[in-house]
Scaffold this motif. Structure first.
Motif, PDB file in Angstrom:
ATOM      1  N   ASN A 439      38.335  80.961 -19.378  1.00 23.45           N
ATOM      2  CA  ASN A 439      38.528  80.709 -17.939  1.00 23.45           C
ATOM      3  C   ASN A 439      39.537  81.615 -17.500  1.00 23.45           C
ATOM      4  OD1 ASN A 439      36.684  78.540 -18.304  1.00 23.45           O
ATOM      5  ND2 ASN A 439      38.368  77.386 -19.109  1.00 23.45           N
ATOM      6  N   ARG A 440      39.381  82.510 -16.391  1.00 16.27           N
ATOM      7  CA  ARG A 440      40.356  83.242 -15.696  1.00 16.27           C
ATOM      8  C   ARG A 440      41.148  82.367 -14.672  1.00 16.27           C
ATOM      9  NH1 ARG A 440      38.850  88.412 -11.712  1.00 16.27           N
ATOM     10  NH2 ARG A 440      40.859  88.601 -10.967  1.00 16.27           N
ATOM     11  N   ILE A 441      42.426  82.248 -14.976  1.00 17.32           N
ATOM     12  CA  ILE A 441      43.461  81.626 -14.160  1.00 17.32           C
ATOM     13  C   ILE A 441      44.128  82.039 -13.567  1.00 17.32           C
ATOM     14  CG2 ILE A 441      43.195  79.520 -16.184  1.00 17.32           C
ATOM     15  CD1 ILE A 441      46.200  80.613 -17.102  1.00 17.32           C
ATOM     16  N   GLY A 442      44.178  83.279 -13.363  1.00 19.62           N
ATOM     17  CA  GLY A 442      44.809  84.268 -12.600  1.00 19.62           C
ATOM     18  C   GLY A 442      44.560  85.730 -12.739  1.00 19.62           C
ATOM     19  N   THR A 443      45.113  86.581 -12.075  1.00 17.62           N
ATOM     20  CA  THR A 443      44.842  87.921 -12.089  1.00 17.62           C
ATOM     21  C   THR A 443      45.148  88.665 -13.795  1.00 17.62           C
ATOM     22  OG1 THR A 443      45.321  88.220  -9.930  1.00 17.62           O
ATOM     23  CG2 THR A 443      45.218  90.378 -11.304  1.00 17.62           C
ATOM     24  N   ASN A 444      43.830  88.938 -14.225  1.00 15.76           N
ATOM     25  CA  ASN A 444      44.034  89.233 -15.670  1.00 15.76           C
ATOM     26  C   ASN A 444      44.574  88.196 -16.541  1.00 15.76           C
ATOM     27  OD1 ASN A 444      42.945  91.891 -14.810  1.00 15.76           O
ATOM     28  ND2 ASN A 444      44.963  92.575 -14.032  1.00 15.76           N
ATOM     29  N   GLN A 445      44.402  87.058 -16.221  1.00 15.41           N
ATOM     30  CA  GLN A 445      44.935  85.817 -17.108  1.00 15.41           C
ATOM     31  C   GLN A 445      43.770  84.963 -17.886  1.00 15.41           C
ATOM     32  OE1 GLN A 445      48.285  83.973 -15.369  1.00 15.41           O
ATOM     33  NE2 GLN A 445      48.987  85.854 -14.687  1.00 15.41           N
ATOM     34  N   TYR A 446      43.531  84.904 -19.042  1.00 13.11           N
ATOM     35  CA  TYR A 446      42.362  84.200 -19.560  1.00 13.11           C
ATOM     36  C   TYR A 446      42.671  83.257 -20.395  1.00 13.11           C
ATOM     37  CZ  TYR A 446      39.217  87.465 -17.247  1.00 13.11           C
ATOM     38  OH  TYR A 446      38.510  88.343 -16.243  1.00 13.11           O
ATOM     39  N   VAL A 447      42.194  82.213 -20.685  1.00 12.05           N
ATOM     40  CA  VAL A 447      42.477  81.146 -21.620  1.00 12.05           C
ATOM     41  C   VAL A 447      41.049  80.595 -22.065  1.00 12.05           C
ATOM     42  CG1 VAL A 447      44.642  80.373 -20.770  1.00 12.05           C
ATOM     43  CG2 VAL A 447      42.518  79.362 -19.889  1.00 12.05           C
ATOM     44  N   SER A 448      41.006  80.415 -23.487  1.00  8.52           N
ATOM     45  CA  SER A 448      39.855  79.915 -24.108  1.00  8.52           C
ATOM     46  C   SER A 448      39.354  78.655 -23.550  1.00  8.52           C
ATOM     47  CB  SER A 448      39.824  79.955 -25.738  1.00  8.52           C
ATOM     48  OG  SER A 448      38.683  79.139 -26.104  1.00  8.52           O
ATOM     49  N   ASP A 449      38.134  78.398 -23.111  1.00  9.39           N
ATOM     50  CA  ASP A 449      37.667  77.139 -22.707  1.00  9.39           C
ATOM     51  C   ASP A 449      37.531  75.887 -23.666  1.00  9.39           C
ATOM     52  OD1 ASP A 449      36.234  75.827 -20.352  1.00  9.39           O
ATOM     53  OD2 ASP A 449      34.670  75.519 -21.645  1.00  9.39           O
ATOM     54  N   ALA A 450      37.492  76.479 -25.143  1.00  3.23           N
ATOM     55  CA  ALA A 450      37.721  75.507 -26.102  1.00  3.23           C
ATOM     56  C   ALA A 450      38.928  74.693 -26.116  1.00  3.23           C
ATOM     57  CB  ALA A 450      37.644  76.225 -27.325  1.00  3.23           C
ATOM     58  N   TYR A 451      39.777  74.924 -25.356  1.00  2.00           N
ATOM     59  CA  TYR A 451      41.038  74.455 -25.224  1.00  2.00           C
ATOM     60  C   TYR A 451      41.350  73.654 -23.868  1.00  2.00           C
ATOM     61  CZ  TYR A 451      42.498  76.041 -29.939  1.00  2.00           C
ATOM     62  OH  TYR A 451      42.539  76.458 -31.144  1.00  2.00           O
ATOM     63  N   VAL A 452      40.280  73.619 -23.097  1.00  2.21           N
ATOM     64  CA  VAL A 452      40.510  73.208 -21.802  1.00  2.21           C
ATOM     65  C   VAL A 452      39.626  72.083 -21.357  1.00  2.21           C
ATOM     66  CG1 VAL A 452      40.589  73.838 -19.287  1.00  2.21           C
ATOM     67  CG2 VAL A 452      41.542  75.430 -20.843  1.00  2.21           C
ATOM     68  N   LEU A 453      39.995  70.836 -20.774  1.00  2.00           N
ATOM     69  CA  LEU A 453      39.077  69.880 -20.396  1.00  2.00           C
ATOM     70  C   LEU A 453      38.864  70.311 -19.087  1.00  2.00           C
ATOM     71  CD1 LEU A 453      37.594  67.242 -20.959  1.00  2.00           C
ATOM     72  CD2 LEU A 453      39.805  66.012 -20.226  1.00  2.00           C
ATOM     73  N   THR A 454      37.586  70.438 -18.437  1.00  2.00           N
ATOM     74  CA  THR A 454      37.202  70.705 -17.231  1.00  2.00           C
ATOM     75  C   THR A 454      36.200  69.776 -16.743  1.00  2.00           C
ATOM     76  OG1 THR A 454      35.145  71.868 -18.009  1.00  2.00           O
ATOM     77  CG2 THR A 454      37.161  73.266 -17.798  1.00  2.00           C
ATOM     78  N   GLY A 455      35.403  68.818 -17.800  1.00  7.25           N
ATOM     79  CA  GLY A 455      34.571  67.899 -16.964  1.00  7.25           C
ATOM     80  C   GLY A 455      33.140  68.368 -17.416  1.00  7.25           C
ATOM     81  N   TYR A 456      33.057  69.493 -17.726  1.00  7.29           N
ATOM     82  CA  TYR A 456      31.655  69.961 -18.143  1.00  7.29           C
ATOM     83  C   TYR A 456      31.596  70.704 -19.411  1.00  7.29           C
ATOM     84  CZ  TYR A 456      31.228  69.652 -12.943  1.00  7.29           C
ATOM     85  OH  TYR A 456      31.185  69.100 -11.926  1.00  7.29           O
ATOM     86  N   SER A 457      30.459  70.750 -19.931  1.00  2.00           N
ATOM     87  CA  SER A 457      30.196  71.397 -21.199  1.00  2.00           C
ATOM     88  C   SER A 457      29.636  72.785 -20.891  1.00  2.00           C
ATOM     89  CB  SER A 457      29.071  70.660 -22.121  1.00  2.00           C
ATOM     90  OG  SER A 457      28.819  71.205 -23.367  1.00  2.00           O
ATOM     91  N   GLY A 458      30.577  73.657 -20.660  1.00  2.00           N
ATOM     92  CA  GLY A 458      30.163  75.079 -20.650  1.00  2.00           C
ATOM     93  C   GLY A 458      30.675  75.648 -19.202  1.00  2.00           C
ATOM     94  N   PHE A 459      29.742  76.352 -18.624  1.00  2.00           N
ATOM     95  CA  PHE A 459      30.196  76.636 -17.275  1.00  2.00           C
ATOM     96  C   PHE A 459      30.387  75.547 -16.274  1.00  2.00           C
ATOM     97  CE2 PHE A 459      28.003  80.762 -19.235  1.00  2.00           C
ATOM     98  CZ  PHE A 459      29.148  81.530 -19.257  1.00  2.00           C
ATOM     99  N   ILE A 460      31.158  75.758 -15.264  1.00  2.00           N
ATOM    100  CA  ILE A 460      31.445  75.005 -14.413  1.00  2.00           C
ATOM    101  C   ILE A 460      30.515  75.180 -12.935  1.00  2.00           C
ATOM    102  CG2 ILE A 460      33.092  73.938 -12.798  1.00  2.00           C
ATOM    103  CD1 ILE A 460      35.267  74.826 -14.756  1.00  2.00           C
TER     104      ILE A 460
END
Length: 466
Positions: A439-460
């Motif tokens: 997940n890109r959370i800012g300019t050139n800033q990414y975090v693994s989706d494996a640690y983020v609860l988005t409400g979706y399994s995979g892509f949002i």
């Protein structure tokens, strides 16, 4: 723009006796590490020493000097290569028919022009000398020079803008940086802490800030844009789309600052222009040529007659300039233009300068995210959100979608993050299983989706792919 930087090359030490022990060295890349780790802080480097030395030598406020350089180049000298307007080094010392800060620096310091162009410490010293000379011309006393607000006129003079609104934009950008603070990572970490500022604008206090109102400051073609007209000799008056059909949007990168680029279009010696220019930090936009007229931007007359040219603040070899705010604001304009003139929203009609037949320029370069941009143009504009869940530790933020990219920060367990786009990268096993989505959370800033609860399994849904 006319001149483009080549790929960045390493800075060379020129004139070792200029300023002892202030030669640039490359900053080592951070090695890959686990998804969960505490990132190490960057150490101070030679740029800090260069700013401290130059500020003390010429009695210029250190943070003002840093903010000026950051506004111009983000403190990147690009290996001594010139900007579009003939500016060099982290302080953008310039030599063109209208602005002569490079020549003035050589006279004031006695340093060789080659050193001022290519050696960062010399370049910073030269800028400090020029600013001090402007302060002297403005009548600043020793006591006055301690008040950063009194340096507004010297900063305006340094920028060299001929239009009052662009002159204010230039100086206000520097003072806004002083107010908010920032950290730059070039040959170490250079930090300016935010503080209250009270710039003494003098006669420019009566000039409306560009794009905020006042007669003639807003575009009649595109509502969000400010209006700062280019010099009449830098474009061709026309009556498009009656005499020429508009078939293309051409994407450019300024190879210079936002205010500096707008000012360059107003310079009679430039012989270039673009219809619109976007600011990196917040996506602000200024129009310099009416859409009906032909801007001189593509280096190909046929394409000039059939296109709208859009410049983006930044440098082709530095992806940090390409912010989500700028991507989204620019895509909104391109979508508006496509709807207005019947331009297909595809890569055959929305092109980079490098794709114009006969082009000698490389912009927007390999760091421009065409996939993301075209999704935004076509209306895939959603922003997702998620909650970080690591079980207690911090989550590494990386410069790209994978554990092989450098760690550039961290977010705490329980933090809420905005997700501007999602990319496929390294597979990571985390709180929510194994995933190769980042997940890109800012300019050139990414975090693994494996640690983020988005409400979706995979892509949002409706969030673009990076």
């Amino acid at each position: 723009m006319r001149l483009r930087f080549p790929l960045r090359r390493s800075n060379r030490v020129v004139g070792a006796t200029l300023i002892l022990a202030l030669c640039l060295s490359a900053q080592p890349a951070l090695g890959a590490g686990p998804a969960l780790a505490a990132p190490a802080g960057a150490a101070a480097g030679p740029l800090n020493a260069a700013f401290d030395t130059a500020a003390a030598r010429y009695d210029v406020p250190r943070d003002l000097l840093v903010a000026l350089g950051y506004a111009e180049t983000r403190l990147d000298g690009h290996g001594g290569a010139p900007s579009a307007s003939g500016g060099y080094g982290p302080m953008h010392l310039t030599s063109n028919p209208s602005i002569h800060t490079l020549d003035e620096a050589a006279t004031l310091t006695g340093l060789a022009r080659a050193a001022l162009r290519t050696d960062a410490a010399a370049n910073i010293t030269g800028a400090a000398a020029v600013l001090r000379s402007y302060a002297d011309r403005a009548g600043l006393t020793t006591a006055d020079r301690k008040d950063v607000g009194r340096w507004y006129d010297p900063v305006v003079r340094y920028g060299g803008a001929t239009s009052p609104s662009v002159a204010r934009l230039y100086a206000d950008t520097v003072y806004d940086l002083l107010a908010t603070g920032f950290t730059a990572s070039r040959a170490g970490t250079v930090t300016v802490t935010g503080r209250p500022v009270a710039p003494q604008r003098g006669e420019l206090a009566r000039v409306p800030a560009l794009g905020t109102g006042g007669v003639g400051t807003m575009s009649t073609d595109y509502g969000p844009a400010a209006w700062a007209p280019a010099y009449s000799g830098n474009y061709t008056v026309a009556n498009r789309p009656t005499d020429y059909r508009i078939n293309y949007v051409v994407i450019h990168v300024t190879q210079g600052s936002y205010a500096g680029s707008i000012s360059w279009f107003q310079n009679p010696s430039a012989k270039v222009s673009a219809h619109y220019t976007f600011r990196s930090a917040d996506g602000a936009v200024t129009q310099s040529v009416r859409e009906k007229d032909i801007a001189w931007h593509a280096g190909n007359w046929t394409y000039n007659t059939q296109s709208i040219g859009i410049e983006h603040e930044g440098y082709v070899d530095d992806p940090s300039w390409f912010t989500d705010a700028m991507y989204r604001a620019s895509a909104a304009l391109t979508r508006n233009l496509a709807n207005k003139y019947g331009i297909p929203k595809d890569r055959n009609h929305i092109i980079g300068h490098i794709e114009v037949p006969g082009a000698t320029h490389t912009d927007p370069g390999p760091n421009w995210n065409w996939t993301y941009y075209m999704q935004l143009v076509n209306g895939v504009t959603g922003i997702g959100s998620g909650t970080v869940n690591t079980g207690g530790g911090n989550l590494n933020v990386r410069s790209g979608p994978g554990t092989n990219y450098a760690v550039v920060g961290s977010v705490a367990h329980g933090a809420t993050v905005s997700i501007y786009c999602q990319a496929i990268g390294t597979s990571v096993t985390g709180t929510y299983g194994t995933s190769n989505i980042w997940n890109r959370i800012g300019t050139n800033q990414y975090v693994s989706d494996a640690y983020v609860l988005t409400g979706y399994s995979g892509f949002i849904p409706n969030v673009p792919r990076c």
